[in-house]
Design a protein around this motif. Structure first.
Motif, PDB file in Angstrom:
ATOM      1  N   SER A  62      59.060 100.430  73.438  1.00 32.39           N
ATOM      2  CA  SER A  62      57.664 100.230  73.114  1.00 32.39           C
ATOM      3  C   SER A  62      56.789 100.842  74.187  1.00 32.39           C
ATOM      4  O   SER A  62      57.194 100.954  75.342  1.00 32.39           O
ATOM      5  CB  SER A  62      57.399  98.715  73.044  1.00 32.39           C
ATOM      6  OG  SER A  62      56.044  98.430  72.940  1.00 32.39           O
ATOM      7  N   ARG A  63      55.582 101.180  73.804  1.00 28.40           N
ATOM      8  CA  ARG A  63      54.610 101.541  74.832  1.00 28.40           C
ATOM      9  C   ARG A  63      54.042 100.230  75.380  1.00 28.40           C
ATOM     10  O   ARG A  63      54.067  99.199  74.697  1.00 28.40           O
ATOM     11  CB  ARG A  63      53.520 102.449  74.272  1.00 28.40           C
ATOM     12  CG  ARG A  63      52.601 101.793  73.273  1.00 28.40           C
ATOM     13  CD  ARG A  63      51.588 102.802  72.718  1.00 28.40           C
ATOM     14  NE  ARG A  63      50.631 102.143  71.880  1.00 28.40           N
ATOM     15  CZ  ARG A  63      50.821 101.811  70.610  1.00 28.40           C
ATOM     16  NH1 ARG A  63      51.974 102.092  70.025  1.00 28.40           N
ATOM     17  NH2 ARG A  63      49.882 101.210  69.920  1.00 28.40           N
ATOM     18  N   LEU A  64      53.559 100.266  76.598  1.00 26.23           N
ATOM     19  CA  LEU A  64      52.952  99.076  77.185  1.00 26.23           C
ATOM     20  C   LEU A  64      51.492  99.033  76.749  1.00 26.23           C
ATOM     21  O   LEU A  64      50.643  99.731  77.279  1.00 26.23           O
ATOM     22  CB  LEU A  64      53.088  99.087  78.698  1.00 26.23           C
ATOM     23  CG  LEU A  64      54.517  98.926  79.203  1.00 26.23           C
ATOM     24  CD1 LEU A  64      54.559  98.984  80.713  1.00 26.23           C
ATOM     25  CD2 LEU A  64      55.148  97.641  78.693  1.00 26.23           C
ATOM     26  N   ASP A  65      51.250  98.212  75.766  1.00 28.47           N
ATOM     27  CA  ASP A  65      49.944  98.106  75.155  1.00 28.47           C
ATOM     28  C   ASP A  65      49.761  96.650  74.740  1.00 28.47           C
ATOM     29  O   ASP A  65      50.725  95.999  74.325  1.00 28.47           O
ATOM     30  CB  ASP A  65      49.901  99.039  73.926  1.00 28.47           C
ATOM     31  CG  ASP A  65      48.559  99.044  73.243  1.00 28.47           C
ATOM     32  OD1 ASP A  65      48.291  98.103  72.464  1.00 28.47           O
ATOM     33  OD2 ASP A  65      47.785  99.981  73.477  1.00 28.47           O
ATOM     34  N   HIS A  90      65.657  94.914  79.282  1.00 28.67           N
ATOM     35  CA  HIS A  90      65.465  96.300  79.685  1.00 28.67           C
ATOM     36  C   HIS A  90      64.314  96.905  78.902  1.00 28.67           C
ATOM     37  O   HIS A  90      64.251  96.795  77.700  1.00 28.67           O
ATOM     38  CB  HIS A  90      66.742  97.116  79.440  1.00 28.67           C
ATOM     39  CG  HIS A  90      67.857  96.678  80.316  1.00 28.67           C
ATOM     40  ND1 HIS A  90      68.133  97.276  81.512  1.00 28.67           N
ATOM     41  CD2 HIS A  90      68.748  95.664  80.188  1.00 28.67           C
ATOM     42  CE1 HIS A  90      69.158  96.668  82.078  1.00 28.67           C
ATOM     43  NE2 HIS A  90      69.541  95.690  81.292  1.00 28.67           N
ATOM     44  N   GLY A  91      63.437  97.525  79.613  1.00 33.56           N
ATOM     45  CA  GLY A  91      62.325  98.227  79.000  1.00 33.56           C
ATOM     46  C   GLY A  91      62.453  99.706  79.309  1.00 33.56           C
ATOM     47  O   GLY A  91      63.073 100.452  78.564  1.00 33.56           O
ATOM     48  N   TRP A  92      61.939 100.125  80.441  1.00 37.74           N
ATOM     49  CA  TRP A  92      61.956 101.540  80.798  1.00 37.74           C
ATOM     50  C   TRP A  92      63.369 102.000  81.097  1.00 37.74           C
ATOM     51  O   TRP A  92      64.035 101.454  81.970  1.00 37.74           O
ATOM     52  CB  TRP A  92      61.072 101.795  82.011  1.00 37.74           C
ATOM     53  CG  TRP A  92      61.096 103.237  82.411  1.00 37.74           C
ATOM     54  CD1 TRP A  92      61.800 103.775  83.439  1.00 37.74           C
ATOM     55  CD2 TRP A  92      60.449 104.314  81.761  1.00 37.74           C
ATOM     56  NE1 TRP A  92      61.625 105.130  83.484  1.00 37.74           N
ATOM     57  CE2 TRP A  92      60.786 105.496  82.446  1.00 37.74           C
ATOM     58  CE3 TRP A  92      59.618 104.421  80.655  1.00 37.74           C
ATOM     59  CZ2 TRP A  92      60.312 106.745  82.079  1.00 37.74           C
ATOM     60  CZ3 TRP A  92      59.153 105.662  80.290  1.00 37.74           C
ATOM     61  CH2 TRP A  92      59.497 106.806  81.004  1.00 37.74           C
ATOM     62  N   VAL A  93      63.841 102.972  80.345  1.00 37.15           N
ATOM     63  CA  VAL A  93      65.151 103.577  80.585  1.00 37.15           C
ATOM     64  C   VAL A  93      65.007 105.086  80.428  1.00 37.15           C
ATOM     65  O   VAL A  93      64.115 105.576  79.743  1.00 37.15           O
ATOM     66  CB  VAL A  93      66.243 103.062  79.607  1.00 37.15           C
ATOM     67  CG1 VAL A  93      66.502 101.585  79.807  1.00 37.15           C
ATOM     68  CG2 VAL A  93      65.870 103.339  78.168  1.00 37.15           C
ATOM     69  N   LYS A  96      67.681 106.508  76.268  1.00 39.74           N
ATOM     70  CA  LYS A  96      67.515 105.504  75.210  1.00 39.74           C
ATOM     71  C   LYS A  96      68.808 105.279  74.440  1.00 39.74           C
ATOM     72  O   LYS A  96      69.173 104.138  74.135  1.00 39.74           O
ATOM     73  CB  LYS A  96      66.388 105.928  74.262  1.00 39.74           C
ATOM     74  CG  LYS A  96      66.129 104.926  73.160  1.00 39.74           C
ATOM     75  CD  LYS A  96      64.911 105.276  72.332  1.00 39.74           C
ATOM     76  CE  LYS A  96      65.099 106.543  71.538  1.00 39.74           C
ATOM     77  NZ  LYS A  96      64.034 106.779  70.554  1.00 39.74           N
ATOM     78  N   GLN A  97      69.536 106.326  74.138  1.00 39.24           N
ATOM     79  CA  GLN A  97      70.782 106.195  73.383  1.00 39.24           C
ATOM     80  C   GLN A  97      71.782 105.330  74.142  1.00 39.24           C
ATOM     81  O   GLN A  97      72.408 104.443  73.560  1.00 39.24           O
ATOM     82  CB  GLN A  97      71.381 107.562  73.092  1.00 39.24           C
ATOM     83  CG  GLN A  97      72.662 107.487  72.291  1.00 39.24           C
ATOM     84  CD  GLN A  97      73.235 108.866  71.956  1.00 39.24           C
ATOM     85  OE1 GLN A  97      72.651 109.888  72.253  1.00 39.24           O
ATOM     86  NE2 GLN A  97      74.384 108.875  71.337  1.00 39.24           N
ATOM     87  N   ALA A  98      71.915 105.552  75.436  1.00 37.23           N
ATOM     88  CA  ALA A  98      72.844 104.745  76.235  1.00 37.23           C
ATOM     89  C   ALA A  98      72.411 103.282  76.251  1.00 37.23           C
ATOM     90  O   ALA A  98      73.248 102.373  76.135  1.00 37.23           O
ATOM     91  CB  ALA A  98      72.936 105.289  77.658  1.00 37.23           C
ATOM     92  N   ALA A  99      71.112 103.041  76.374  1.00 34.98           N
ATOM     93  CA  ALA A  99      70.615 101.663  76.387  1.00 34.98           C
ATOM     94  C   ALA A  99      70.870 100.968  75.057  1.00 34.98           C
ATOM     95  O   ALA A  99      71.308  99.819  75.019  1.00 34.98           O
ATOM     96  CB  ALA A  99      69.130 101.643  76.724  1.00 34.98           C
TER      97      ALA A  99
END
Length: 192
Positions: A62-65, A90-93, A96-99
């Motif tokens: 998500s964006r931080l909004d 977890h947010g910022w990674v 993305k595929q690995a997360a």
């Protein structure tokens, strides 16, 4: 002006139903076509079993909004730290595929989501979804099968956070249900 339309395309069945409530006589002209597509190479990737993923791990994309209400996720996780000291959101990674392949549950707390592409992506990696009752959630999630939609009757922030924490707890404590919802998410991802 509406009489001049040949057709109207919307992203979800929910949006189609909302328009039909107002303009029901146009049912033949309004079509729901999902905006997202999961590529075949993602759909055919081997799915990682829940037991092989990082235990007690959550992810959001998500964006931080303010509209995304990520603070609700943080508050729900805070309620679980004592019971699950290794819990991680977890947010910022960078990958993305690995997360999405490594985490156990995907959280979505947006106030409004016309079509949840990030939820759709998460499903394709076998992540059960826990989400607020945004428009696209009902389109993507079979509640109790591929994820959980926090009640559509929300009695305030504290109640929503508690309900979300309870749903996370329920899945973390039941490996069979967690895996079943993962399988349900994978099945649901083929619909798009």
């Amino acid at each position: 002006m509406i009489k001049q339309w040949t057709n109207l395309i919307v992203s979800t069945k929910y949006q189609r139903d909302q328009i039909l409530d107002r303009f029901g006589h146009l049912s033949q002209k309004i079509h729901a076509i999902p905006v997202g597509v999961i590529e075949d190479d993602v759909l055919t990737l081997p799915k990682v079993a829940m037991r092989d993923r990082q235990p007690h791990s959550l992810v959001t994309v998500s964006r931080l909004d303010r509209q995304k209400s990520v603070d609700l996720q943080v508050a729900a996780v805070a309620q679980l730290v004592e019971e699950f000291p290794d819990i991680q959101l977890h947010g910022w990674v960078y990958d993305k595929q690995a997360a999405l392949n490594d985490k156990q549950i995907f959280l979505e707390t947006s106030n409004s989501e016309a079509f949840g592409i990030s939820m759709m992506e998460a499903q394709s990696y076998g992540l059960p979804l826990i989400t607020t009752p945004v428009e696209s959630a009902t389109e993507l999630i079979d509640d109790g099968v591929s994820g959980m939609i926090v009640s559509d009757i929300i009695e305030g922030r504290e109640k929503l956070v508690k309900m979300m924490a309870d749903d996370i707890r329920r899945l973390f404590k039941d490996d069979d249900q967690l895996q079943a919802m993962s399988d349900g998410s994978v099945s649901a991802s083929y619909e798009f």
